[in-house]
Design a protein around this motif. Structure first.
Motif, PDB file in Angstrom:
ATOM      1  N   ASN A  84       0.811  -1.209   0.000  1.00 30.39           N
ATOM      2  CA  ASN A  84       0.000   0.000   0.000  1.00 30.39           C
ATOM      3  C   ASN A  84       0.850   1.267   0.000  1.00 30.39           C
ATOM      4  N   GLY A  85       2.087   1.186   0.518  1.00 28.29           N
ATOM      5  CA  GLY A  85       2.962   2.343   0.545  1.00 28.29           C
ATOM      6  C   GLY A  85       3.627   2.637  -0.786  1.00 28.29           C
ATOM      7  N   GLY A  86       3.454   1.743  -1.779  1.00 34.00           N
ATOM      8  CA  GLY A  86       4.036   1.967  -3.097  1.00 34.00           C
ATOM      9  C   GLY A  86       4.984   0.851  -3.502  1.00 34.00           C
ATOM     10  N   PRO A  87       5.600   0.951  -4.695  1.00 31.01           N
ATOM     11  CA  PRO A  87       6.451  -0.135  -5.202  1.00 31.01           C
ATOM     12  C   PRO A  87       7.750  -0.302  -4.419  1.00 31.01           C
ATOM     13  N   ASP A  88       8.257   0.782  -3.809  1.00 32.91           N
ATOM     14  CA  ASP A  88       9.524   0.707  -3.069  1.00 32.91           C
ATOM     15  C   ASP A  88       9.257   0.266  -1.630  1.00 32.91           C
ATOM     16  N   CYS A  89       8.558  -0.830  -1.500  1.00 33.40           N
ATOM     17  CA  CYS A  89       8.088  -1.282  -0.189  1.00 33.40           C
ATOM     18  C   CYS A  89       8.644  -2.675   0.093  1.00 33.40           C
ATOM     19  N   TYR A  90       9.194  -2.846   1.275  1.00 34.88           N
ATOM     20  CA  TYR A  90       9.790  -4.114   1.683  1.00 34.88           C
ATOM     21  C   TYR A  90       8.949  -4.725   2.796  1.00 34.88           C
ATOM     22  N   ALA A  91       8.758  -6.023   2.707  1.00 34.71           N
ATOM     23  CA  ALA A  91       7.981  -6.737   3.715  1.00 34.71           C
ATOM     24  C   ALA A  91       8.884  -7.692   4.488  1.00 34.71           C
ATOM     25  N   PHE A  92       8.347  -8.233   5.549  1.00 37.30           N
ATOM     26  CA  PHE A  92       9.111  -9.066   6.472  1.00 37.30           C
ATOM     27  C   PHE A  92       8.645 -10.517   6.411  1.00 37.30           C
ATOM     28  N   ASP A  93       9.571 -11.405   6.661  1.00 39.45           N
ATOM     29  CA  ASP A  93       9.256 -12.803   6.918  1.00 39.45           C
ATOM     30  C   ASP A  93       9.403 -13.008   8.424  1.00 39.45           C
ATOM     31  N   PHE A  94       8.281 -13.027   9.123  1.00 40.85           N
ATOM     32  CA  PHE A  94       8.331 -13.156  10.573  1.00 40.85           C
ATOM     33  C   PHE A  94       8.931 -14.485  11.027  1.00 40.85           C
ATOM     34  N   GLY A  95       8.910 -15.463  10.142  1.00 40.29           N
ATOM     35  CA  GLY A  95       9.466 -16.763  10.496  1.00 40.29           C
ATOM     36  C   GLY A  95      10.986 -16.806  10.473  1.00 40.29           C
ATOM     37  N   ASP A  96      11.603 -15.792   9.884  1.00 48.36           N
ATOM     38  CA  ASP A  96      13.063 -15.706   9.850  1.00 48.36           C
ATOM     39  C   ASP A  96      13.527 -14.883  11.052  1.00 48.36           C
ATOM     40  N   PRO A  97      14.349 -15.419  11.943  1.00 45.90           N
ATOM     41  CA  PRO A  97      14.727 -14.703  13.168  1.00 45.90           C
ATOM     42  C   PRO A  97      15.372 -13.350  12.910  1.00 45.90           C
ATOM     43  N   ASP A  98      16.163 -13.224  11.864  1.00 49.36           N
ATOM     44  CA  ASP A  98      16.820 -11.949  11.585  1.00 49.36           C
ATOM     45  C   ASP A  98      15.808 -10.885  11.173  1.00 49.36           C
ATOM     46  N   GLN A  99      14.871 -11.268  10.302  1.00 52.78           N
ATOM     47  CA  GLN A  99      13.859 -10.307   9.866  1.00 52.78           C
ATOM     48  C   GLN A  99      12.896  -9.963  11.006  1.00 52.78           C
ATOM     49  N   LEU A 100      12.572 -10.937  11.827  1.00 53.04           N
ATOM     50  CA  LEU A 100      11.721 -10.670  12.984  1.00 53.04           C
ATOM     51  C   LEU A 100      12.409  -9.693  13.932  1.00 53.04           C
ATOM     52  N   LYS A 101      13.685  -9.887  14.162  1.00 55.21           N
ATOM     53  CA  LYS A 101      14.444  -8.978  15.020  1.00 55.21           C
ATOM     54  C   LYS A 101      14.442  -7.564  14.446  1.00 55.21           C
TER      55      LYS A 101
END
Length: 449
Positions: free
Chosen positions: A143-160
């Motif tokens: 929703n914030g536009g094409p330059d938008c990054y999402a998280f994989d909550f299942g990956d400990p580094d991304q969750l952190k």
């Protein structure tokens, strides 16, 4: 040829002992979350762009008008650099966040901030988040536009990385908000963790962080959790241990109000989830009139008054909308007086509601109870499941869901007890059905004795 005999169908060991079934469900899947006592008071969370000064003026007006407030939720407009998924508090909206949270605490208010689970690549905090995530954040657009990054909550580094963004929003020397409102919507965040959907996993993290999660119900539906070809043991059965669910962006009309009357007890009976939160007044669309503020709308007076009445006897009483008036003084004299009366009644009922919530956590019997939970052998208990319910053990509630300043509501009174109207003092005999007429000043609520 002799065919093998089919075994007789197995009968449920519970029969109609639904409360025992809910108790065992609670044992098997965990109890429903007991929220802090303040959460069972009055919430205000209108989606409307406000500054710190405007919030403070609103709270001062509420006190002057005699309107109780326990929770003040800051919606997405207070974030920067992007209002949808920025990870800083916008200094043009709240110039001194520490002073703001200190002020709220002195007012006896608990606060929350709306969060969307994504970040723009242009956000000043993105580089640190990507470094913490070890370069694994994916540019997926949202929703914030094409330059938008999402998280994989299942990956400990991304969750952190995700959780650290919350910590970085809190001003130094301040506790910050009491809750984070995860508006689980429209972004492409996921969880690669086997056997658990993203919402169930992140809700657990929020509960560990602040005591409970506040998030949109049924994120598992978006993640394929219920339609997955393999069973996924998440959803309300798991989330009830950690989460206050809100039912999403509902429509502001009479049909939605009527649906919600049966929804809360039905969902609670089906899953054991006691902490259900509706947008009191609905979120958007529906019946709208010009509002009291620039760019705002309002409900018809009768719909507003009846929705506030309904919220008084729900697990959570959260006045919310999308740019639509939700405060009593923004309405005509009768609706204003009615809303003030019922919001103060909600405040008076807060100890009772909290006691019912503790009972729900202890026994599995929810706060808002379908009539058939208490009267399983009465056919009328099933026939009225969409129009009336028990609020805790003592109150029978039949919300008005029809327009007009006066309404007549058919109410079934279960046998074995007498029921007294808490507004008029009139007593009705159990085992009867009566037509109850109310104005905007009252609603059909009866105490058992």
């Amino acid at each position: 040829m002799c065919r093998p005999r089919r075994p007789p169908p197995r009968r449920s060991p519970y029969g109609q002992d639904f409360t025992r079934g809910l108790a065992d469900l609670s044992t098997l899947t965990g109890p429903t979350k007991l929220l802090p006592k303040w959460a069972y008071g009055v919430w205000y969370s209108e989606y409307y762009d406000r500054t710190a000064t405007e919030f403070q003026n609103l709270v001062a007006r509420a006190k002057a008008e005699g309107v109780p407030l326990d929770v003040l939720v800051l919606d997405t407009d207070i974030k920067a650099p992007d209002k949808w998924n920025g990870w800083s508090i916008d200094p043009t909206r709240i110039p001194d966040p520490k002073a703001f949270f200190d002020w709220a605490k002195k007012q006896g208010l608990h606060t929350g901030i709306n969060i969307h689970p994504s970040i723009l690549g242009s956000d000043p905090k993105f580089a640190q988040a990507q470094a913490t995530a070890k370069g694994k954040l994916q540019r997926v657009g949202c929703n914030g536009g094409p330059d938008c990054y999402a998280f994989d909550f299942g990956d400990p580094d991304q969750l952190k990385a995700y959780l650290q963004l919350h910590d970085a929003m809190i001003p130094k020397g301040s506790k910050g908000p009491d809750l984070w409102w995860l508006d689980w919507c429209c972004d492409n965040t996921k969880s690669s963790l086997a056997g658990v959907t993203a919402d169930a996993w992140i809700n657990q993290q929020y509960a560990d962080k602040t005591g409970f999660a506040f998030s949109r119900a049924y994120g598992s539906l978006q993640a394929g959790g219920y339609s997955s070809p393999t069973p996924v043991s998440t959803g309300p059965w798991a989330d009830k241990r950690t989460t206050l669910h809100f039912t999403g962006d509902t429509t502001s009309d009479w049909a939605t109000l009527q649906m919600e009357v049966g929804y809360t007890p039905g969902e609670s009976a089906a899953t054991g989830l006691a902490a259900v939160s509706h947008d009191i007044g609905g979120h958007t669309g529906g019946l709208r009139e010009p509002g009291s503020e620039p760019g705002s709308t309002k409900l018809p007076d009768d719909l507003y008054a009846r929705w506030v009445q309904f919220g008084t006897f729900q697990p959570i009483d959260r006045l919310h909308s999308n740019h639509s008036d939700r405060l009593p003084w923004q309405y005509g004299p009768a609706a204003n007086a009615s809303a003030k009366k019922f919001l103060n009644l909600r405040k008076e009922l807060q100890p009772y509601t909290y006691a019912a919530a503790k009972e729900a956590t202890r026994t599995g019997t929810p706060i808002v109870r379908s009539m058939y939970l208490a009267y399983p052998n009465e056919q009328a208990a099933y026939a009225t499941a969409g129009s009336e319910y028990l609020y805790g053990p003592d109150y029978l509630v039949a919300p008005v869901t029809t327009p007009g300043d006066t309404a007549t509501t058919s109410v079934w009174f279960p046998p074995g007890d007498n029921w007294t109207d808490i507004f008029t003092g009139k007593t009705y005999r159990g085992g009867t059905t009566q037509n109850i007429t109310t104005t905007l000043d009252t609603m059909p609520v009866f105490k058992k004795h």
